[in-house]
Design an enzyme around this catalytic site. Structure first.
Site, PDB file in Angstrom:
ATOM      1  N   ILE A 152       0.845  -1.205   0.000  1.00  0.00           N
ATOM      2  CA  ILE A 152       0.000   0.000   0.000  1.00  0.00           C
ATOM      3  C   ILE A 152       0.881   1.255   0.000  1.00  0.00           C
ATOM      4  CG2 ILE A 152      -1.923   1.185   1.132  1.00  0.00           C
ATOM      5  CD1 ILE A 152      -2.595  -1.578   2.461  1.00  0.00           C
ATOM      6  N   THR A 155      -6.714  -0.708  10.721  1.00  0.00           N
ATOM      7  CA  THR A 155      -7.265  -1.903  10.067  1.00  0.00           C
ATOM      8  C   THR A 155      -8.653  -2.263  10.579  1.00  0.00           C
ATOM      9  OG1 THR A 155      -6.982  -4.312   9.961  1.00  0.00           O
ATOM     10  CG2 THR A 155      -5.926  -3.225  11.774  1.00  0.00           C
ATOM     11  N   TYR A 167      -2.369  -8.722  16.402  1.00  0.00           N
ATOM     12  CA  TYR A 167      -2.219  -7.720  15.338  1.00  0.00           C
ATOM     13  C   TYR A 167      -3.237  -6.590  15.522  1.00  0.00           C
ATOM     14  CZ  TYR A 167      -2.870  -5.625  10.710  1.00  0.00           C
ATOM     15  OH  TYR A 167      -3.012  -4.725   9.674  1.00  0.00           O
ATOM     16  N   PHE A 218     -10.181  -1.957   5.006  1.00  0.00           N
ATOM     17  CA  PHE A 218     -10.744  -3.301   4.949  1.00  0.00           C
ATOM     18  C   PHE A 218      -9.802  -4.124   4.047  1.00  0.00           C
ATOM     19  CE2 PHE A 218     -14.640  -3.398   7.547  1.00  0.00           C
ATOM     20  CZ  PHE A 218     -14.400  -2.189   8.177  1.00  0.00           C
TER      21      PHE A 218
END
Ligand code: NAD
Ligand code: UDP
Length: 334
Positions: free
Chosen positions: A12, A116, A140, A168
């Site tokens: 990303i 996230t 995480y 997402f």
């Protein structure tokens, strides 16, 4: 003035760097290459090193006039975080603590953070809104939530403003096909399916078909990586103009089951893509779909590649042109 992008050589991060450069931003990248690729970034100012290295941070913040930070660098495998949680607290939480300390020392007051959907855990309703309960089901997700909270306290104490973007399921590749997803090992659904189409795997394993969904497989909200990149630029603009902190979901608001994604990949690639039903993967919620109304309203975010077929076509374009990813030596070449 420059924008420091940590993890800018990752999936990303590299697409966001490309977007920032297109928008005329001056970018400095810091990446350890623990999962990223040098060939994924074409920037003048590049530091190979670790965010936890305080001497290196000192050098970067001294060498450049940093206006804002976009922090992608992290460890992000849910399963690994369950077996090795301390790695995640170290590479995620400790790294941000050191980064914020360096920002504070150098008077840098703006940060965009990669959060996230894993901060929510098993959602109580669909689509998920930002105010819904956050009960992560993995270390995480816990580390990402802990960082969001650290950012809120640092806003109060030091006036460091932050935008946390809860992505997402990131998917797809740059429309020019010169950068794309290349994780070693690959764990994400779409690249794994496309590896079957490339003949690199015999089949895709469907992790559970006994979930309480129409076809029994998990439903996710897939969001194009360039739409995420756009959101980072808009988040930066919001910090510059309003100076307010915020948390935003980023998804398309439409869910697709694992079987539907495989079927769409068959359509795009023309390959039969065999699948085998396998046991559930621990920690997978049945359905994760975002409400992104807040990002649309407050950031002015308008996803341009919302259609699943378009997302898969762009990923397929990358994988076909670079079957070995960046390791094939052709990744990163336009
Ligand atoms: P990635 O592994 O491709 O990128 C992470 C980059 O950070 C890599 O280039 C890696 O080398 C670098 N890095 C890691 N630890 C570092 C450290 N200590 N110092 C310097 N560099 C370091 O991952 P990605 O898929 O691009 O994800 C980027 C961010 O988005 C992560 O924070 C991840 O948790 C988050 N995220 C990703 C998804 C997704 O679907 N991919 C979804 C939600 C959130
Ligand atoms: N999945 C699957 N087979 C695979 C990889 C993933 O069935 O080989 C499923 C996984 O259980 C989840 C969905 O596909 O329901 C998306 O998984 P991915 O790892 O891409 O993203 P996550 O939802 O974990 O962030």
């Amino acid at each position: 003035m420059s924008v420091l992008v940590t993890g800018g050589a990752g999936y990303i991060g590299s697409h966001t760097v490309a977007e920032l450069l297109t928008r005329g931003e001056e970018v400095v990248v810091l990446d350890s290459l623990q999962t990223g690729h040098r060939g994924a970034v074409l920037v003048e100012y590049y530091y190979q090193g670790d965010v936890r290295d305080t001497d290196l941070l000192q050098r970067v913040f001294t060498d450049h006039e940093i206006e804002a930070v976009i922090h992608f660098a992290a460890s992000s495998l849910v399963g690994e975080s369950v077996t090795d949680p301390l790695k995640y607290y170290d590479n995620n939480v400790v790294a941000v603590q050191r980064l914020l300390a360096a920002m504070n020392r150098h008077g840098v007051k703006q940060i965009v953070f990669s959060s996230t959907a894993a901060t929510y855990g098993e959602p109580l309703r669909t689509p998920i809104e930002e105010e819904d309960p956050t009960e992560p089901t993995s270390p995480y997700g816990e580390t990402k939530l802990a960082i969001e909270k650290m950012l809120a306290w640092c806003d109060r104490a030091y006036g460091i403003k932050s935008v946390s973007l809860r992505y997402f399921n990131a998917a797809g590749a740059h429309p020019d096909g010169w950068i794309g997803e290349d994780h070693q090992p690959e764990t994400h659904l779409i690249p794994i399916i496309l590896q079957v189409a490339l003949g690199q795997r015999e089949h895709v394993a469907i992790f559970g078909d006994d979930y309480p969904t129409e076809d029994g497989t998990c439903i996710r909200d897939y969001i194009h990586v360039m739409d995420l990149a756009q959101a980072h630029y808009l988040a930066l603009q919001r910090l510059r103009s309003s100076g307010e902190s915020g948390i935003y979901n980023l998804g398309n608001g439409t869910g697709f089951s694992v079987k539907q994604v495989i079927e769409k990949c068959r359509e795009v690639t023309g390959h039969p893509i065999p699948s085998v039903v396998s046991p559930r993967r621990p920690g997978d919620p049945a359905v994760l779909i975002a409400s992104s109304q807040k990002a649309k309203r407050e950031l002015g975010w308008t996803p341009r590649y919302a259609d699943l077929g378009t997302i898969i076509e762009s990923a397929w374009n990358w994988h076909r042109r670079h079957p070995l990813g960046f390791g094939g030596g052709t990744g990163g070449s336009r």
